[in-house]
Design an enzyme around this catalytic site. Structure first.
Site, PDB file in Angstrom:
ATOM      1  N   TYR A 198       0.858  -1.187   0.000  1.00 26.56           N
ATOM      2  CA  TYR A 198       0.000   0.000   0.000  1.00 26.56           C
ATOM      3  C   TYR A 198       0.897   1.241   0.000  1.00 26.56           C
ATOM      4  O   TYR A 198       1.769   1.399   0.855  1.00 26.56           O
ATOM      5  CB  TYR A 198      -0.888  -0.035   1.246  1.00 26.56           C
ATOM      6  N   CYS A 199       0.681   2.132  -0.966  1.00 25.42           N
ATOM      7  CA  CYS A 199       1.380   3.426  -1.026  1.00 25.42           C
ATOM      8  C   CYS A 199       2.900   3.218  -1.026  1.00 25.42           C
ATOM      9  O   CYS A 199       3.433   2.497  -1.862  1.00 25.42           O
ATOM     10  CB  CYS A 199       0.896   4.310   0.120  1.00 25.42           C
ATOM     11  N   VAL A 200       3.643   3.839  -0.099  1.00 21.16           N
ATOM     12  CA  VAL A 200       5.101   3.743  -0.120  1.00 21.16           C
ATOM     13  C   VAL A 200       5.574   2.309   0.096  1.00 21.16           C
ATOM     14  O   VAL A 200       6.658   1.929  -0.380  1.00 21.16           O
ATOM     15  CB  VAL A 200       5.735   4.677   0.932  1.00 21.16           C
TER      16      VAL A 200
END
Length: 631
Positions: free
Chosen positions: A362-364
């Site tokens: 998720y994301c970074v």
């Protein structure tokens, strides 16, 4: 390891301090002298003794709070932007706005003259003499900040907010037309101009907001006292409060899906959730949430929890819970997070005696998962991951959106200046993300919490948003420089980790990529670019809404929609959209169907599939574990 606690006594930022000063000075002017503040009109009856007493009590309370706070923090209580006669405040606000527009580096005298001519026409239309019959003026501009009828019913407030909207439009349009500076700098200037305009909204100041003035009079000043209490509490903790801080407790009414911490290192804990089905898919799922937030965004409550839903679909679910950085993590870099992902994958494989896992980033953490996959490929270990799913994750940062405004040499130097003991205080990151949606996440709450003195509401998503984590400063700088600024991740061999060059084009793992249509943190156009670098089979899904709601959208809610384009020969996001089919509701069912196509084999739940279910399975502690509770 010692925990570094953020210094809550450090001075507030300039903007926060200015708001504190403005609020307190306005309150002082409203109450002192008391006789003038409550002096009745000659034609009116004298105010009730109870009203006078109420004003006096609130004046004393407000003054006492302010003096005590100033003494504690050694602040200067004299002067300030609100000094003077409050009846002159509208004129002062206009002067402040005009000064700002004149100081902009691109201000053109002839353009300013045209602005003020247009303003004069607007004022004339709104401020005709009272005795002249005229229909209600048609206001040329609308904005939800000024939706309350009181902004239109009183000509002076109609004039104030319409002038503000007019000048904001003109200034932003002028920035848009600039062609003498490079596009990147123009976008930075546009962002800064928008942020300044949002801060200067008349809704954000008590004396130019009719709703606030009415509340002050209705409550006999009680709203200002409550607002000051809210403000001083936030200044003390150095962070704007969005949700009732007492309403949620991790492990009690959020992050409650049953499970056990089955493994931990100095960087993360690994949670395994208890199964709810008799049979489970043989290939387990391990989720890597971003370390810039708490993992429980995926486990807010039973109705919203992706974790619980995935468990109910027959998946053996593992969650990584990252540790909030402290001084012991000052030397942590990207290699450590990649090694942690590989470590978690290996532990899950060994624990359940499976050859591979499904992985979500998720994301970074998705950006990091992409690098992890490339390294596993280079080491001949790609088969450890059966499939990879990316939630709003970027690998190519050429079009990374508004966050790019914070990434240049000057900004990186400023970030280095806020480091303490090798750690970046998570409150700075929270403020940055809030600034991307200033009206919704900053100024809306300034008005509600400080000017109107309203109680905080209970909202689990906003509670999570304010539950910040600290970051290892060294890796934070590297991430911003190497990925955001220089975009090295998509340049084969320009970055390496664990002694291995990173080349995303070698990744052949089946991949599911989810992007949010309205995502302002990881724009869909940026997330799409992962399709241009990976070489394996891929399914791209465009979900309705943004960075959070686009992901956390349980099927039972019946909200939003998602788009799929089954044509494999699509080169751009525009082509994808043009040929995509819209589906109502959540994309989660599409994802679980895709997971089952990767490997549909099921096993009976026994042994370590149920964490802590046998005497031989020594677990560490119940979910959600210690790390998520560390501040």
């Amino acid at each position: 390891m010692a925990k570094t606690t953020p210094d809550s006594s450090q001075p507030a930022t300039d903007a926060f301090g200015a708001m504190l000063e403005a609020q307190s000075r306005w309150a002082e002017l409203m109450f002192a002298p008391l006789a003038e503040a409550v002096e009745p009109d000659a034609n009116d009856a004298a105010p009730a003794l109870g009203d006078l007493r109420k004003w006096a009590e609130n004046a004393t309370r407000l003054q006492t709070m302010w003096i005590e706070f100033c003494q504690k923090h050694a602040l200067d209580t004299t002067g300030g932007m609100m000094a003077g006669d409050p009846s002159q405040w509208p004129a002062k606000w206009f002067a402040m706005f005009e000064t700002w527009t004149q100081q902009l580096p691109f201000a053109d005298p002839s353009e300013q003259q045209r602005w003020w001519a247009e303003s004069a026409q607007l004022w004339q239309a709104l401020m005709l003499p009272q005795g002249e019959e005229k229909p209600e003026a048609e206001l040329p501009r609308e904005d939800r900040r000024f939706a309350d009828p009181r902004w239109r019913e009183q000509p002076v407030f109609a004039m104030i907010h319409q002038t503000y909207l007019l000048l904001t439009d003109r200034v932003l349009a002028m920035v848009e037309k600039m062609d003498t500076i490079e596009p990147g700098k123009r976008e930075q200037l546009k962002f800064a101009t928008q942020a300044m305009a949002e801060a200067l909204s008349p809704a954000n100041f008590a004396a130019t907001n009719p709703i606030v003035l009415d509340r002050i009079m209705e409550s006999r000043g009680e709203s200002l006292v409550k607002g000051m209490q809210n403000l001083l509490q936030d200044v003390q903790k150095g962070q704007l409060t969005h949700s009732d801080p007492q309403a949620f407790v991790v492990g009690e009414n959020i992050a409650t899906t049953p499970g056990q911490v089955v493994y931990e290192t100095d960087l993360f804990q690994l949670i395994q959730y208890e199964p709810t089905t008799d049979k489970v898919l043989s290939i387990p799922l391990v989720i890597f949430p971003p370390w810039i937030n708490r993992f429980y965004i995926l486990d807010l409550n039973e109705k919203k929890s992706f974790v619980k839903w995935a468990v109910d679909q027959g998946l053996s679910v593992f969650m990584v819970s990252w540790k909030s950085a402290d001084a012991s993590m000052k030397d942590v870099v990207w290699d450590d997070y990649i090694a942690a992902q590989i470590d978690a994958i290996d532990h899950v494989k060994k624990r359940l005696r499976q050859p591979a896992v499904h992985a979500i980033g998720y994301c970074v953490a998705g950006t990091t998962l992409a690098a992890t996959l490339a390294i596993l490929e280079a080491k001949g270990e790609a088969d450890k991951v059966k499939s990879a799913t990316f939630f709003t994750a970027q690998v190519d940062f050429a079009d990374a959106g508004e966050l790019l405004h914070f990434i240049d040499n000057q900004q990186l130097a400023a970030i280095k200046g806020i480091e303490r003991d090798g750690v970046v205080d998570g409150r700075y990151m929270a403020a940055t993300f809030n600034l991307l949606r200033g009206n919704d996440l900053i100024w809306n709450y300034v008005v509600r919490n400080y000017l109107l003195g309203e109680d905080h509401t209970a909202f689990d998503l906003l509670h999570w948003n304010g539950d910040v984590t600290n970051l290892p400063a060294r890796w934070h700088r590297d991430y911003l420089r190497d990925l955001y600024r220089d975009n090295l991740l998509v340049k084969p061999g320009k970055l390496e980790a664990l002694g291995t060059p990173i080349d995303l084009t070698t990744v052949k793992v089946p991949t599911y990529v989810q992007a949010g249509k309205d995502d302002h943190i990881a724009p869909a156009t940026s997330v799409w670019k992962i399709t241009e670098h990976f070489g394996g089979p891929m399914r791209f899904v465009l979900a309705g809404s943004g960075h959070i709601a686009g992901v956390v959208n349980p099927p039972a809610a019946g909200k939003y929609q998602y788009w799929i384009n089954e044509d494999d020969d699509v080169d751009t996001l525009e082509e994808f959209r043009a040929g995509a089919t819209e589906h109502p509701g959540s994309w989660w069912p599409d994802w679980i169907e895709w997971i089952r196509t990767q490997d549909s084999k099921e096993l009976q739940v026994r042994g370590k599939r149920n964490p802590g279910g046998t005497e031989k399975d020594k677990v560490i502690e119940p979910a959600p574990g210690r790390y998520v509770k560390t501040r």
